[in-house]
Design a protein around this motif. Structure first.
Motif, PDB file in Angstrom:
ATOM      1  N   HIS A  51       2.963  10.974   6.553  1.00 33.17           N
ATOM      2  CA  HIS A  51       3.049  11.521   5.197  1.00 33.17           C
ATOM      3  C   HIS A  51       2.845  13.033   5.207  1.00 33.17           C
ATOM      4  CE1 HIS A  51       2.120  12.624   1.114  1.00 33.17           C
ATOM      5  NE2 HIS A  51       0.869  12.856   1.433  1.00 33.17           N
ATOM      6  N   HIS A  52       1.826  13.496   5.896  1.00 38.38           N
ATOM      7  CA  HIS A  52       1.554  14.935   5.922  1.00 38.38           C
ATOM      8  C   HIS A  52       2.642  15.694   6.688  1.00 38.38           C
ATOM      9  CE1 HIS A  52      -2.272  14.706   3.909  1.00 38.38           C
ATOM     10  NE2 HIS A  52      -2.682  13.760   4.741  1.00 38.38           N
ATOM     11  N   PHE A  80       5.090   3.891   2.176  1.00 35.62           N
ATOM     12  CA  PHE A  80       4.701   2.578   1.667  1.00 35.62           C
ATOM     13  C   PHE A  80       4.616   1.623   2.852  1.00 35.62           C
ATOM     14  CE2 PHE A  80       7.418   4.847  -1.306  1.00 35.62           C
ATOM     15  CZ  PHE A  80       6.649   4.884  -2.457  1.00 35.62           C
ATOM     16  N   TYR A  81       3.621   0.759   2.864  1.00 33.87           N
ATOM     17  CA  TYR A  81       3.511  -0.149   4.003  1.00 33.87           C
ATOM     18  C   TYR A  81       2.946  -1.508   3.600  1.00 33.87           C
ATOM     19  CZ  TYR A  81      -1.433   1.449   4.422  1.00 33.87           C
ATOM     20  OH  TYR A  81      -2.762   1.763   4.199  1.00 33.87           O
ATOM     21  N   LYS A  98       0.843  -1.198   0.000  1.00 37.22           N
ATOM     22  CA  LYS A  98       0.000   0.000   0.000  1.00 37.22           C
ATOM     23  C   LYS A  98       0.875   1.243   0.000  1.00 37.22           C
ATOM     24  CE  LYS A  98      -3.559  -2.497   2.614  1.00 37.22           C
ATOM     25  NZ  LYS A  98      -2.763  -3.711   2.923  1.00 37.22           N
ATOM     26  N   ALA A  99       0.349   2.321  -0.571  1.00 32.77           N
ATOM     27  CA  ALA A  99       1.121   3.556  -0.698  1.00 32.77           C
ATOM     28  C   ALA A  99       0.258   4.761  -0.362  1.00 32.77           C
ATOM     29  CB  ALA A  99       1.674   3.690  -2.115  1.00 32.77           C
ATOM     30  N   MET A 118      -3.765   5.371  10.243  1.00 34.65           N
ATOM     31  CA  MET A 118      -3.890   6.791  10.576  1.00 34.65           C
ATOM     32  C   MET A 118      -2.524   7.402  10.851  1.00 34.65           C
ATOM     33  SD  MET A 118      -7.232   6.516  13.070  1.00 34.65           S
ATOM     34  CE  MET A 118      -7.129   8.218  13.631  1.00 34.65           C
ATOM     35  N   MET A 119      -1.698   6.661  11.568  1.00 32.30           N
ATOM     36  CA  MET A 119      -0.358   7.150  11.877  1.00 32.30           C
ATOM     37  C   MET A 119       0.468   7.339  10.608  1.00 32.30           C
ATOM     38  SD  MET A 119       3.049   6.670  12.475  1.00 32.30           S
ATOM     39  CE  MET A 119       3.177   4.898  12.213  1.00 32.30           C
ATOM     40  N   TYR A 120       0.340   6.391   9.655  1.00 30.76           N
ATOM     41  CA  TYR A 120       1.059   6.530   8.391  1.00 30.76           C
ATOM     42  C   TYR A 120       0.597   7.775   7.635  1.00 30.76           C
ATOM     43  CZ  TYR A 120       2.700   1.669   8.930  1.00 30.76           C
ATOM     44  OH  TYR A 120       3.292   0.509   9.378  1.00 30.76           O
TER      45      TYR A 120
END
Length: 335
Positions: free
Chosen positions: A290-291, A298-299, A190-191, A284-286
């Motif tokens: 990103h922001h 990517f995870y 996922k990205a 949510m943490m990812y």
């Protein structure tokens, strides 16, 4: 410049810089020795590979001596510890880093701490991938088996790995398979914030890397300037046990320490650590990460404690692409 070890033979040194194998599990090492022999390799064990007491294979000085002896033995082509552990950190201040030669070391979990510091301190590439006991199967799965292709890559050459088709959700020790792992779940990378990133790979297990922040063993800024010539870092991380708030705290500390000052992206491996804490999810943490950093995240990639896993080379120039849940990792052994 990054220096890359050259794999020219089939002699593998097995030592335990963290945890060794207790007596009741010695059959794991015997299985590995037999299966590697079938593939034309010879395993050379140090005594501490067969020992485990007080949370480690042996006292720190013994671990350092046995590791150093293998590194300086010209007949040994690469080193693969049996598995990780918890107290590798004890040996970091006892290693004479600048006297170490260039030799491949492969592993993950606590072993990744050794690899991370080895590359930071020396500019010598190291390989995050399967531990020895993960390679004791009758047949190597298509993803894990690529460790040999990666370590056989020459300077200025390129090696391509693609995401697995299936991953293991849980161990089924009463239901053995030829591949060791029970690959039952569909892999989906996922990205967030982009599908592509390029940079110099660096990373390992967050649970132990975090303890190098602010120490001589986590000087990312100097490494990036002296050995990478200020090229951006493409980070990859695995999370063994941290819940979501602990993971967020660790990443914030890394940011404040400057680890992400010149970063092109971050890859996170699949993890069986808790993914939800009081409705706060790891996804949510990812998104927040990103922001906060303005880079692609990517995870659920093939890295870490949920097999199988690719082989990531610390210091290599890399490009990652994620499309329709499938990932491609291209590594070039650029100096």
């Amino acid at each position: 410049m990054i220096r890359y070890p050259q794999l020219t033979g089939h002699q593998i040194g097995v030592t335990a810089p963290s945890s060794g194998i207790p007596t009741e599990l010695h059959h794991l090492l015997h299985q590995a020795e037999h299966k590697f022999s079938d593939r034309g390799f010879t395993l050379q064990f140090t005594p501490n590979a067969w020992k485990q007491q007080f949370g480690k294979s042996s006292p720190a000085r013994v671990r350092v001596n046995e590791l150093t002896n293998l590194l300086q033995d010209d007949t040994v082509d690469l080193i693969i510890p049996p598995w990780g552990g918890e107290l590798l950190m004890e040996i970091l201040d006892q290693i004479e880093w600048q006297s170490l030669p260039a030799k491949w070391m492969l592993g993950y979990s606590d072993t990744s701490l050794l690899l991370f510091v080895y590359t930071l301190k020396t500019g010598i590439a190291s390989a995050h991938g399967p531990n020895l006991v993960d390679l004791r199967a009758d047949m190597w799965d298509e993803t894990s088996s690529r460790w040999l292709d990666v370590l056989s890559t020459r300077v200025d050459e390129t090696v391509i790995q693609r995401s697995s088709e299936k991953f293991q959700k849980e161990w089924q020790f009463d239901n053995p398979t030829p591949h060791l792992f029970h690959l039952t779940e569909t892999t989906e990378w996922k990205a967030i914030g982009g599908q592509h990133a390029t940079g110099r790979l660096l990373g390992g297990c967050l649970d132990v890397l975090l303890h190098t922040i602010g120490t001589p063993y986590g000087d990312v800024k100097t490494f990036q300037h002296e050995y990478l010539k200020d090229e951006p870092i493409l980070w990859y991380f695995e999370n063994a046990e941290m819940n979501v708030p602990a993971l967020k705290r660790t990443l914030l500390q890394m940011k404040w320490a400057g680890w992400f000052d010149h970063t092109s992206g971050i890859l996170f491996g699949r993890s069986d650590a808790p993914s939800v804490h009081q409705d706060y999810t790891v996804e949510m943490m990812y998104e927040e990460l990103h922001h906060m950093l303005g880079i692609p995240i990517f995870y659920d990639i093939d890295c870490g404690h949920v097999p199988p896993q690719m082989t990531f080379v610390n210091g290599a120039h890399a490009s990652v692409q994620v499309e329709h849940g499938q990932g491609t990792l291209i590594q070039t052994f650029k100096g």
